[in-house]
Design a protein around this motif. Structure first.
Motif, PDB file in Angstrom:
ATOM      1  N   UNK A 110     -19.446  -0.739  -5.182  1.00 26.55           N
ATOM      2  CA  UNK A 110     -18.910  -0.343  -3.884  1.00 26.55           C
ATOM      3  C   UNK A 110     -18.115  -1.477  -3.245  1.00 26.55           C
ATOM      4  N   UNK A 111     -18.631  -2.679  -3.358  1.00 25.09           N
ATOM      5  CA  UNK A 111     -17.926  -3.834  -2.795  1.00 25.09           C
ATOM      6  C   UNK A 111     -16.571  -4.047  -3.477  1.00 25.09           C
ATOM      7  N   UNK A 112     -16.539  -3.845  -4.791  1.00 24.48           N
ATOM      8  CA  UNK A 112     -15.276  -3.973  -5.507  1.00 24.48           C
ATOM      9  C   UNK A 112     -14.261  -2.952  -5.038  1.00 24.48           C
ATOM     10  N   UNK A 113     -14.714  -1.725  -4.836  1.00 22.03           N
ATOM     11  CA  UNK A 113     -13.826  -0.675  -4.329  1.00 22.03           C
ATOM     12  C   UNK A 113     -13.319  -1.016  -2.926  1.00 22.03           C
ATOM     13  N   UNK A 114     -14.214  -1.500  -2.075  1.00 20.43           N
ATOM     14  CA  UNK A 114     -13.819  -1.869  -0.710  1.00 20.43           C
ATOM     15  C   UNK A 114     -12.796  -2.999  -0.741  1.00 20.43           C
ATOM     16  N   UNK A 115     -12.977  -3.944  -1.653  1.00 20.18           N
ATOM     17  CA  UNK A 115     -12.004  -5.023  -1.805  1.00 20.18           C
ATOM     18  C   UNK A 115     -10.638  -4.508  -2.208  1.00 20.18           C
ATOM     19  N   UNK A 116     -10.617  -3.475  -3.052  1.00 20.40           N
ATOM     20  CA  UNK A 116      -9.344  -2.862  -3.446  1.00 20.40           C
ATOM     21  C   UNK A 116      -8.669  -2.215  -2.244  1.00 20.40           C
ATOM     22  N   UNK A 117      -9.446  -1.531  -1.411  1.00 20.29           N
ATOM     23  CA  UNK A 117      -8.877  -0.922  -0.212  1.00 20.29           C
ATOM     24  C   UNK A 117      -8.333  -1.972   0.756  1.00 20.29           C
ATOM     25  N   UNK A 118      -9.033  -3.075   0.857  1.00 19.19           N
ATOM     26  CA  UNK A 118      -8.554  -4.153   1.722  1.00 19.19           C
ATOM     27  C   UNK A 118      -7.183  -4.635   1.254  1.00 19.19           C
ATOM     28  N   UNK A 119      -7.020  -4.776  -0.055  1.00 22.73           N
ATOM     29  CA  UNK A 119      -5.748  -5.239  -0.597  1.00 22.73           C
ATOM     30  C   UNK A 119      -4.657  -4.202  -0.390  1.00 22.73           C
ATOM     31  N   UNK A 120      -4.984  -2.925  -0.569  1.00 21.70           N
ATOM     32  CA  UNK A 120      -4.003  -1.868  -0.284  1.00 21.70           C
ATOM     33  C   UNK A 120      -3.491  -1.976   1.141  1.00 21.70           C
ATOM     34  N   UNK A 121      -4.399  -2.206   2.082  1.00 19.95           N
ATOM     35  CA  UNK A 121      -4.059  -2.161   3.500  1.00 19.95           C
ATOM     36  C   UNK A 121      -3.497  -3.432   4.079  1.00 19.95           C
ATOM     37  N   UNK A 122      -3.466  -4.516   3.299  1.00 20.37           N
ATOM     38  CA  UNK A 122      -2.918  -5.745   3.841  1.00 20.37           C
ATOM     39  C   UNK A 122      -1.443  -5.561   4.169  1.00 20.37           C
ATOM     40  N   UNK A 123      -0.962  -6.306   5.153  1.00 20.21           N
ATOM     41  CA  UNK A 123       0.443  -6.181   5.541  1.00 20.21           C
ATOM     42  C   UNK A 123       1.383  -6.556   4.405  1.00 20.21           C
ATOM     43  N   UNK A 124       0.884  -7.311   3.445  1.00 23.40           N
ATOM     44  CA  UNK A 124       1.725  -7.744   2.335  1.00 23.40           C
ATOM     45  C   UNK A 124       2.011  -6.599   1.348  1.00 23.40           C
ATOM     46  N   UNK A 125       1.214  -5.507   1.476  1.00 23.50           N
ATOM     47  CA  UNK A 125       1.442  -4.364   0.589  1.00 23.50           C
ATOM     48  C   UNK A 125       1.650  -3.117   1.449  1.00 23.50           C
ATOM     49  N   UNK A 126       0.778  -2.122   1.365  1.00 24.42           N
ATOM     50  CA  UNK A 126       1.057  -0.855   2.060  1.00 24.42           C
ATOM     51  C   UNK A 126       0.817  -0.931   3.562  1.00 24.42           C
ATOM     52  N   UNK A 127       0.136  -1.955   4.016  1.00 19.91           N
ATOM     53  CA  UNK A 127      -0.116  -2.088   5.447  1.00 19.91           C
ATOM     54  C   UNK A 127       1.112  -2.459   6.261  1.00 19.91           C
ATOM     55  N   UNK A 128       2.190  -2.878   5.604  1.00 17.31           N
ATOM     56  CA  UNK A 128       3.476  -3.112   6.269  1.00 17.31           C
ATOM     57  C   UNK A 128       4.633  -3.147   5.276  1.00 17.31           C
ATOM     58  N   UNK A 129       4.597  -4.086   4.324  1.00 18.90           N
ATOM     59  CA  UNK A 129       5.794  -4.386   3.539  1.00 18.90           C
ATOM     60  C   UNK A 129       6.372  -3.198   2.783  1.00 18.90           C
ATOM     61  N   UNK A 130       5.529  -2.438   2.088  1.00 18.26           N
ATOM     62  CA  UNK A 130       6.027  -1.300   1.318  1.00 18.26           C
ATOM     63  C   UNK A 130       6.643  -0.266   2.248  1.00 18.26           C
ATOM     64  N   UNK A 131       5.945   0.017   3.349  1.00 15.99           N
ATOM     65  CA  UNK A 131       6.427   1.014   4.309  1.00 15.99           C
ATOM     66  C   UNK A 131       7.697   0.529   4.993  1.00 15.99           C
TER      67      UNK A 131
END
Length: 473
Positions: A45-66
């Motif tokens: 579960x922690x590994x999955x949560x870490x993946x979600x954190x990375x998805x949502x960072x501004x460096x990826x889908x949390x800003x830059x990609x969008x």
């Protein structure tokens, strides 16, 4: 900590490189073999949560990609006074651009975390009897694996569409894609070869199949299911991918299934206008990245790019609305869609999939399929088009050709600032014009692999001649 100077950029990601440090510095918490890092259900579960954190960072889908999806198109203008996203907006680019580099870096961080979590989960499943795992434990593990497969599919799809030339329906698609990670995570000292675009899309579709097979409900989720890759979101991703591939029957079916799985009604005009200034889930949300005041996004928020950093939506957006269109009210109120909450201007959820996108996919597929009908396309299209109160379903275009053009315009009205335009322009072969360039054939352009990666010598296949397709000023 021993410092190793020959780690490649990609390989270093396997060990959790800090964004503020040298590529050669490693973080101890991820410098752990997978078989030691994953020993319990909670670890998975922690590994999955870490993946979600990375998805949502501004460096990826949390800003830059969008942000790239609009700033690289004709729908937005960056502010030269702030300098943020100006190089992407004006195409004064180099292979050392920080935002392009961050997308590559954090896209691979996300993929790597997914691979490690899947690998760790399978190792624990193999010891189910010895670990005395319950049915609930196994269900949690299965659901975590499902979400990691879906996240890997999303990340691979995004990066393929940024760092590779577009998928061409009916063609071999042997053009270089990105580096694929399947069974093994990133490793130091390994020369990583780029796969073809076809191979990238094949893996994306295979991962979606696995995500659907393993989906075991919402048992691992905290908060609304729409903050995770719920079942409707998996089908929504399948719909988007197949649309890009020109598999219109499959895209239509997946979009319809996503809507059915979401099991929500329409949003009222009142809610539609106000939902952009709230982090509450609405009937529109299928999958959205959750943000809160506690994230302290500040300068790193998508909102800030369009707020205090001076980014604006272009006249292409402003002139797209009839006066009776409620979406014009959203724009007129705040000058941009993501305006923050009453307590934090920097805080807005980042939508990944919405029901409106699914209806637009269905409409486009009906208009493009030989067996599709004008009536079915109109019906699906009216879900969003009716936000123009002056428009009746019978007012919509009466031919497939006219409908396709209208749908492209409707995607601007409905999805502006959500990161779709640049990708739509490439898949449809649009010629873009803005205040910075004219006659830009965006389908021929591809972003460079970051110089740091190439210079490290572990992924040496650059997009040769990428500069030649830059737009004319």
């Amino acid at each position: 900590m021993k410092k190793i100077f020959k780690y490649a950029f990609l390989a270093a990601l396997a060990f959790g490189v800090s964004s503020c440090d040298s590529y050669f510095d490693v973080e101890l918490e991820q410098n752990i073999p997978t078989n030691e890092a994953y020993k319990s259900v909670q670890d998975v579960q922690n590994g999955m949560i870490g993946a979600y954190y990375t998805l949502g960072t501004y460096r990826f889908y949390g800003r830059n990609v969008v942000a790239l999806g609009d700033m690289a198109s004709d729908l937005a203008t960056a502010s030269s006074s702030s300098g943020h996203f100006v190089s992407i907006n004006t195409y004064d680019l180099s292979d050392t651009d920080g935002d392009i580099e961050a997308i590559w870096s954090y896209g691979y961080k996300l993929v790597d975390k997914c691979v490690r979590t899947i690998q760790g989960a399978e190792a624990i499943e193999a010891q189910a009897t010895a670990l005395n795992l319950s049915e609930k434990d196994l269900t949690i593990i299965s659901s975590c694996k499902s979400q990691c497969y879906a996240l890997r599919a999303l990340a691979t799809f995004i990066m393929t569409n940024i760092y590779a030339l577009p998928y061409q329906p009916g063609q071999a698609n042997e053009q270089l894609g990105v580096c694929l990670l399947d069974k093994e995570p990133l490793q130091p000292f390994v020369n990583i070869k780029r796969s073809t675009v076809k191979q990238c899309y094949d893996q994306v579709l295979a991962d979606i199949v696995k995500a659907k097979e393993l989906y075991a409900g919402e048992i691992v989720m905290n908060g609304a299911p729409q903050f995770y890759f719920n079942e409707a979101a998996i089908y929504a991703l399948e719909a988007r991918v197949n649309l890009f591939m020109g598999n219109y029957a499959a895209a239509k079916e997946a979009a319809q299934t996503a809507i059915e799985k979401r099991k929500s009604g329409d949003v009222s005009n009142e809610i539609y206008v106000t939902m952009w200034s709230s982090t509450a889930i609405t009937n529109e949300d299928i999958f959205t990245i959750s943000k809160s005041d506690d994230d302290n996004l500040s300068a790193n928020a998508l909102n800030t790019l369009y707020g205090s950093y001076g980014g604006t939506v272009s006249n292409t957006v402003k002139n797209a609305f009839a006066s009776e269109d409620i979406r014009a009210a959203v724009l007129n109120q705040t000058a941009y869609k993501f305006c923050g909450t009453s307590t934090s201007q920097a805080t807005s959820n980042i939508p990944v999939f919405r029901k409106s996108e699914m209806y637009l996919i269905i409409a486009e597929c009906e208009a493009r399929m030989p067996e599709g009908t004008v009536e079915a396309a109109q019906k699906a299209l009216f879900y969003t088009a009716k936000r123009n109160a002056a428009l009746k379903e019978t007012d919509l275009p009466q031919t497939k050709e006219e409908l396709i053009d209208f749908i492209a315009e409707e995607r601007v009205r409905e999805l502006y600032q959500e990161g779709h335009r640049w990708f739509d322009a490439r898949r449809n072969g649009m010629i873009l014009n803005s205040s910075n360039y004219s006659g830009f054939d965006v389908a021929k352009f591809v972003y460079p692999i970051p110089a740091a990666e190439i210079n490290a010598g572990f992924c040496e296949q650059q997009n040769e001649g990428w500069e030649d397709a830059l737009p004319s000023k």
